[in-house]
Design an enzyme around this catalytic site. Structure first.
Site, PDB file in Angstrom:
ATOM      1  N   ILE A 113      16.944  73.650  32.983  1.00 32.01           N
ATOM      2  CA  ILE A 113      18.291  74.192  32.833  1.00 32.01           C
ATOM      3  C   ILE A 113      18.230  75.259  31.745  1.00 32.01           C
ATOM      4  O   ILE A 113      17.316  75.279  30.930  1.00 32.01           O
ATOM      5  CB  ILE A 113      19.348  73.104  32.499  1.00 32.01           C
ATOM      6  CG1 ILE A 113      18.963  72.308  31.250  1.00 32.01           C
ATOM      7  CG2 ILE A 113      19.580  72.186  33.672  1.00 32.01           C
ATOM      8  CD1 ILE A 113      19.995  71.244  30.862  1.00 32.01           C
ATOM      9  N   ASP A 114      19.196  76.158  31.744  1.00 30.16           N
ATOM     10  CA  ASP A 114      19.188  77.282  30.815  1.00 30.16           C
ATOM     11  C   ASP A 114      19.253  76.822  29.362  1.00 30.16           C
ATOM     12  O   ASP A 114      19.782  75.753  29.063  1.00 30.16           O
ATOM     13  CB  ASP A 114      20.372  78.218  31.078  1.00 30.16           C
ATOM     14  CG  ASP A 114      20.316  78.863  32.457  1.00 30.16           C
ATOM     15  OD1 ASP A 114      19.197  79.020  32.982  1.00 30.16           O
ATOM     16  OD2 ASP A 114      21.383  79.203  33.000  1.00 30.16           O
ATOM     17  N   LYS A 115      18.777  77.679  28.475  1.00 24.98           N
ATOM     18  CA  LYS A 115      18.767  77.390  27.039  1.00 24.98           C
ATOM     19  C   LYS A 115      20.143  76.932  26.545  1.00 24.98           C
ATOM     20  O   LYS A 115      20.264  75.938  25.839  1.00 24.98           O
ATOM     21  CB  LYS A 115      18.321  78.645  26.279  1.00 24.98           C
ATOM     22  CG  LYS A 115      18.443  78.531  24.761  1.00 24.98           C
ATOM     23  CD  LYS A 115      18.205  79.871  24.088  1.00 24.98           C
ATOM     24  CE  LYS A 115      18.506  79.788  22.600  1.00 24.98           C
ATOM     25  NZ  LYS A 115      18.397  81.097  21.920  1.00 24.98           N
ATOM     26  N   ARG A 171      26.393  80.134  37.205  1.00 26.50           N
ATOM     27  CA  ARG A 171      26.931  81.250  36.422  1.00 26.50           C
ATOM     28  C   ARG A 171      27.127  82.485  37.292  1.00 26.50           C
ATOM     29  O   ARG A 171      28.180  83.145  37.238  1.00 26.50           O
ATOM     30  CB  ARG A 171      25.994  81.547  35.255  1.00 26.50           C
ATOM     31  CG  ARG A 171      25.819  80.359  34.314  1.00 26.50           C
ATOM     32  CD  ARG A 171      24.640  80.523  33.368  1.00 26.50           C
ATOM     33  NE  ARG A 171      24.895  81.586  32.411  1.00 26.50           N
ATOM     34  CZ  ARG A 171      23.964  82.058  31.574  1.00 26.50           C
ATOM     35  NH1 ARG A 171      22.731  81.558  31.597  1.00 26.50           N
ATOM     36  NH2 ARG A 171      24.250  83.020  30.740  1.00 26.50           N
TER      37      ARG A 171
END
Length: 343
Positions: free
Chosen positions: A154-156, A256
């Site tokens: 998953i994204d930062k 997103r």
């Protein structure tokens, strides 16, 4: 002799990174350093500036300065030296929030701000560095060097649940579940605007042609990979909506990019335009309220809340849920209070 030449080429490819760009016909005049910042993924301003200063950026086969303005049909050639980096992952004593663990796997609740695996400009402080400290040996998949135990990411700046494998058999079986899209993954997100009803977003997702850091939606399968997100409305809060998103595919920045595509960027998502006031009044008091929310949560309002899968050894279905982190729950409380007082 032939083998020697092949070896030399391979060594050069390890040391250098080469890009060729033909400027689009519709491109307006733009400084080359700014143009390259938009076009090249993971290229910092310093890296671009150093390449220009070293004469490694050519336009129509001539060296240029940073102030050169690119024009339509310009042919740009860039050579970067690869930054030195070890393939070895160094263990670091970083606390882990372990939700579940057995001899085959573990489920971790990742905080926002933590990078999942080492990569460009992030070689330490990652989840993988923490895993390497807490577990002696974690498996890797072919072509996945430097990412031990990881079967997804998953994204930062997205918080929430990640599934980690502790041995090769488990990793292979879990990877198959991800490939088959049989893993249950539900996210909670706060989106700008009044999302009217539940829906489904699908299409091809790929790198933006204007900004390589973000993803765009395309009608052409040659420009991206197929992606599907199902979303449902949880709570309407006036100018924002709390939603649940269930992934059928797991593409980079999928939720997103999908939410921006339908006109509802995620709240406080800087890369996708959600860090500006997109809905609401012109009153100073409201502007200050939103600014306060951005300060509390200076990252996209996205949390990987639910993770479900079939355990590769026991064949039992397991499902886990992670509560909203403090920044998300605080911003949500502020919006609930605002919506109630606005009625």
């Amino acid at each position: 002799m032939e083998n020697h030449n092949i070896l030399e080429q391979e060594e050069e490819q390890d040391l250098f990174e080469h890009f060729n760009i033909v400027v689009d016909k519709g491109q307006s005049l733009l400084r080359i350093d700014k143009f390259l910042m938009l076009r090249l993924v993971n290229a910092s301003r310093n890296r671009i500036q150093n390449a220009i200063d070293a004469g490694n950026v050519l336009v129509n086969k001539n060296t240029v300065k940073s102030s050169y303005k690119v024009k339509p049909a310009d042919e740009i050639s860039i050579v970067f030296a690869h930054p030195p980096r070890d393939t070895e992952v160094y263990p670091e004593n970083i606390p882990l929030d372990i939700v579940y663990e057995d001899e085959d796997l573990l489920v971790v609740n990742k905080p926002a701000g933590m990078v999942v695996h080492p990569g460009f400009n992030n070689y330490t402080g990652t989840l993988v560095n923490a895993l390497a400290y807490h577990f002696e040996q974690l498996p890797t998949l072919p072509g996945n060097d430097g990412r031990p135990g990881l079967v997804h990411r998953i994204d930062k700046d997205t918080s929430g649940l990640l599934l980690i494998s502790k041995n090769e058999i488990t990793m292979t079986k879990l990877a198959k579940q991800f490939f088959d899209h049989s893993i249950t993954r539900k996210y909670v997100a706060l989106a700008w605007g009044d999302v009217q009803q539940d829906g489904r977003i699908e299409g091809y997702i790929g790198r933006s042609l204007k900004n390589r850091i973000i993803m765009d939606m395309y009608d052409d399968e040659e420009k991206g990979k197929w992606s599907v997100t199902n979303y449902s409305v949880l709570e309407k809060l006036g100018y924002v909506t709390l939603i649940s998103c269930q992934l059928e595919t797991g593409r980079t920045h999928q939720i997103r990019a999908h939410m921006k595509h339908i006109g509802h960027p995620l709240f406080s998502d800087a890369n996708y335009g959600g860090d500006k006031i997109l809905k609401g009044t012109t009153f100073t008091k409201y502007k200050q309220f939103v600014a306060n929310c951005f300060t509390i949560m200076p990252r996209q309002a996205l949390h990987a809340q639910t993770l479900g899968f079939i355990h590769p050894t026991t064949q039992r279905y397991l499902e886990f849920e992670a509560p909203l982190p403090e920044d998300f729950s605080n911003v949500l409380a502020k919006w609930r209070n605002y919506a109630q007082n606005a009625e």
